[in-house]
Design a protein around this motif. Structure first.
Motif, PDB file in Angstrom:
ATOM      1  N   MET A   1      39.325  65.168  23.312  1.00 40.81           N
ATOM      2  CA  MET A   1      38.744  64.640  24.523  1.00 40.81           C
ATOM      3  C   MET A   1      38.197  65.803  25.362  1.00 40.81           C
ATOM      4  SD  MET A   1      40.297  62.832  27.967  1.00 40.81           S
ATOM      5  CE  MET A   1      41.883  63.371  27.612  1.00 40.81           C
ATOM      6  N   ILE A   2      36.995  65.590  25.864  1.00 38.02           N
ATOM      7  CA  ILE A   2      36.354  66.576  26.735  1.00 38.02           C
ATOM      8  C   ILE A   2      36.349  66.028  28.152  1.00 38.02           C
ATOM      9  CG2 ILE A   2      34.208  67.806  27.247  1.00 38.02           C
ATOM     10  CD1 ILE A   2      33.500  67.529  24.255  1.00 38.02           C
ATOM     11  N   VAL A   3      36.611  66.905  29.119  1.00 41.39           N
ATOM     12  CA  VAL A   3      36.437  66.553  30.522  1.00 41.39           C
ATOM     13  C   VAL A   3      35.153  67.239  30.971  1.00 41.39           C
ATOM     14  CG1 VAL A   3      37.370  66.623  32.852  1.00 41.39           C
ATOM     15  CG2 VAL A   3      38.922  66.359  30.909  1.00 41.39           C
ATOM     16  N   HIS A   4      34.132  66.435  31.195  1.00 41.83           N
ATOM     17  CA  HIS A   4      32.828  66.932  31.639  1.00 41.83           C
ATOM     18  C   HIS A   4      32.860  67.047  33.154  1.00 41.83           C
ATOM     19  CE1 HIS A   4      31.067  66.129  27.656  1.00 41.83           C
ATOM     20  NE2 HIS A   4      31.866  65.068  27.669  1.00 41.83           N
ATOM     21  N   ILE A   5      32.553  68.235  33.659  1.00 38.87           N
ATOM     22  CA  ILE A   5      32.535  68.491  35.095  1.00 38.87           C
ATOM     23  C   ILE A   5      31.077  68.584  35.517  1.00 38.87           C
ATOM     24  CG2 ILE A   5      33.198  70.104  36.925  1.00 38.87           C
ATOM     25  CD1 ILE A   5      35.353  71.147  34.817  1.00 38.87           C
ATOM     26  N   VAL A   6      30.626  67.634  36.326  1.00 37.35           N
ATOM     27  CA  VAL A   6      29.245  67.633  36.808  1.00 37.35           C
ATOM     28  C   VAL A   6      29.315  67.951  38.300  1.00 37.35           C
ATOM     29  CG1 VAL A   6      27.051  66.392  36.879  1.00 37.35           C
ATOM     30  CG2 VAL A   6      28.726  65.849  35.094  1.00 37.35           C
ATOM     31  N   LEU A  23      45.736  72.758  32.172  1.00 37.54           N
ATOM     32  CA  LEU A  23      46.415  71.484  31.931  1.00 37.54           C
ATOM     33  C   LEU A  23      46.278  71.016  30.481  1.00 37.54           C
ATOM     34  CD1 LEU A  23      45.409  69.563  35.179  1.00 37.54           C
ATOM     35  CD2 LEU A  23      47.705  70.423  34.578  1.00 37.54           C
ATOM     36  N   GLY A  24      45.559  71.804  29.665  1.00 41.41           N
ATOM     37  CA  GLY A  24      45.440  71.491  28.251  1.00 41.41           C
ATOM     38  C   GLY A  24      44.210  70.692  27.856  1.00 41.41           C
ATOM     39  N   TYR A  25      43.278  70.510  28.781  1.00 39.74           N
ATOM     40  CA  TYR A  25      42.053  69.769  28.487  1.00 39.74           C
ATOM     41  C   TYR A  25      40.952  70.730  28.055  1.00 39.74           C
ATOM     42  CZ  TYR A  25      44.337  65.887  30.830  1.00 39.74           C
ATOM     43  OH  TYR A  25      45.213  64.899  31.175  1.00 39.74           O
ATOM     44  N   LEU A  26      39.937  70.192  27.401  1.00 35.57           N
ATOM     45  CA  LEU A  26      38.756  70.955  27.019  1.00 35.57           C
ATOM     46  C   LEU A  26      37.661  70.632  28.026  1.00 35.57           C
ATOM     47  CD1 LEU A  26      37.253  72.773  25.028  1.00 35.57           C
ATOM     48  CD2 LEU A  26      36.700  70.728  23.713  1.00 35.57           C
ATOM     49  N   PRO A  27      37.428  71.526  29.015  1.00 34.22           N
ATOM     50  CA  PRO A  27      36.412  71.234  30.026  1.00 34.22           C
ATOM     51  C   PRO A  27      35.030  71.761  29.629  1.00 34.22           C
ATOM     52  CG  PRO A  27      37.737  73.110  30.717  1.00 34.22           C
ATOM     53  CD  PRO A  27      38.254  72.665  29.363  1.00 34.22           C
ATOM     54  N   ALA A  28      34.010  71.104  30.151  1.00 30.38           N
ATOM     55  CA  ALA A  28      32.617  71.536  30.008  1.00 30.38           C
ATOM     56  C   ALA A  28      31.963  71.342  31.370  1.00 30.38           C
ATOM     57  CB  ALA A  28      31.901  70.716  28.953  1.00 30.38           C
ATOM     58  N   VAL A  29      31.135  72.307  31.785  1.00 32.72           N
ATOM     59  CA  VAL A  29      30.554  72.287  33.134  1.00 32.72           C
ATOM     60  C   VAL A  29      29.043  72.134  33.071  1.00 32.72           C
ATOM     61  CG1 VAL A  29      30.228  73.633  35.251  1.00 32.72           C
ATOM     62  CG2 VAL A  29      32.406  73.744  34.046  1.00 32.72           C
ATOM     63  N   TYR A  30      28.534  71.298  33.995  1.00 33.33           N
ATOM     64  CA  TYR A  30      27.093  71.072  34.157  1.00 33.33           C
ATOM     65  C   TYR A  30      26.792  71.139  35.651  1.00 33.33           C
ATOM     66  CZ  TYR A  30      28.170  69.164  29.617  1.00 33.33           C
ATOM     67  OH  TYR A  30      28.648  69.010  28.342  1.00 33.33           O
ATOM     68  N   SER A  31      25.706  71.811  36.015  1.00 37.41           N
ATOM     69  CA  SER A  31      25.401  72.024  37.432  1.00 37.41           C
ATOM     70  C   SER A  31      24.603  70.896  38.073  1.00 37.41           C
ATOM     71  CB  SER A  31      24.658  73.352  37.620  1.00 37.41           C
ATOM     72  OG  SER A  31      23.434  73.317  36.910  1.00 37.41           O
ATOM     73  N   ASP A  32      24.096  69.972  37.268  1.00 37.59           N
ATOM     74  CA  ASP A  32      23.355  68.836  37.838  1.00 37.59           C
ATOM     75  C   ASP A  32      23.350  67.678  36.842  1.00 37.59           C
ATOM     76  OD1 ASP A  32      20.914  69.055  36.081  1.00 37.59           O
ATOM     77  OD2 ASP A  32      20.706  70.967  37.145  1.00 37.59           O
ATOM     78  N   GLY A  33      22.991  66.520  37.351  1.00 37.73           N
ATOM     79  CA  GLY A  33      23.009  65.313  36.533  1.00 37.73           C
ATOM     80  C   GLY A  33      22.008  65.334  35.399  1.00 37.73           C
ATOM     81  N   GLU A  34      20.843  65.886  35.656  1.00 39.42           N
ATOM     82  CA  GLU A  34      19.807  65.932  34.620  1.00 39.42           C
ATOM     83  C   GLU A  34      20.257  66.766  33.420  1.00 39.42           C
ATOM     84  OE1 GLU A  34      17.679  65.372  38.591  1.00 39.42           O
ATOM     85  OE2 GLU A  34      19.311  66.612  37.860  1.00 39.42           O
TER      86      GLU A  34
END
Length: 113
Positions: A1-6, A23-34
């Motif tokens: 499971m990925i936690v997408h951070i927008v 906390l053991g999650y796999l995060p991914a970061v995006y700076s905007d919705g597009e």
């Protein structure tokens, strides 16, 4: 499971990335919705931490696009807006959890669990 951070605030996005990783999650970061919608591969088991006050495409618009998918991910809205500003956004959204900035580690951990 990925936690997408927008999230457009780089400091907030970095803090979320660090805490979620601890906390053991796999995060991914995006700076905007597009960018998120163009680049992310999102499954129904993923979580999207979505800032409602994004520049360009709003978090509300991103949430509508995600919810229109056959297998929509779980969305947790985050915002630093005042209650009056949030009410305008929330009336257009389906029922979803909302975390207010500044976020506590405990509230974040509980919301994604």
């Amino acid at each position: 499971m990925i936690v997408h951070i927008v999230e457009d605030d780089r400091a907030v996005a970095d803090a979320l990335y660090i805490v979620l990783g601890e906390l053991g999650y796999l995060p991914a970061v995006y700076s905007d919705g597009e960018t998120f919608l163009a680049e992310a591969t999102v499954s129904a088991t993923d979580i999207v931490l979505l800032d409602l006050g994004l520049p360009g495409m709003s978090g509300v618009d991103v949430a509508h696009q995600l919810n229109s998918r056959a297998s929509a991910p779980r969305i947790i809205a985050i915002s630093g807006k005042t209650r009056a500003g949030l009410n305008r956004h929330l009336r257009d959204l389906p029922d979803m959890p909302l975390l207010r900035k500044p976020l506590s580690m405990e509230a974040l951990a509980e919301a994604v669990a």
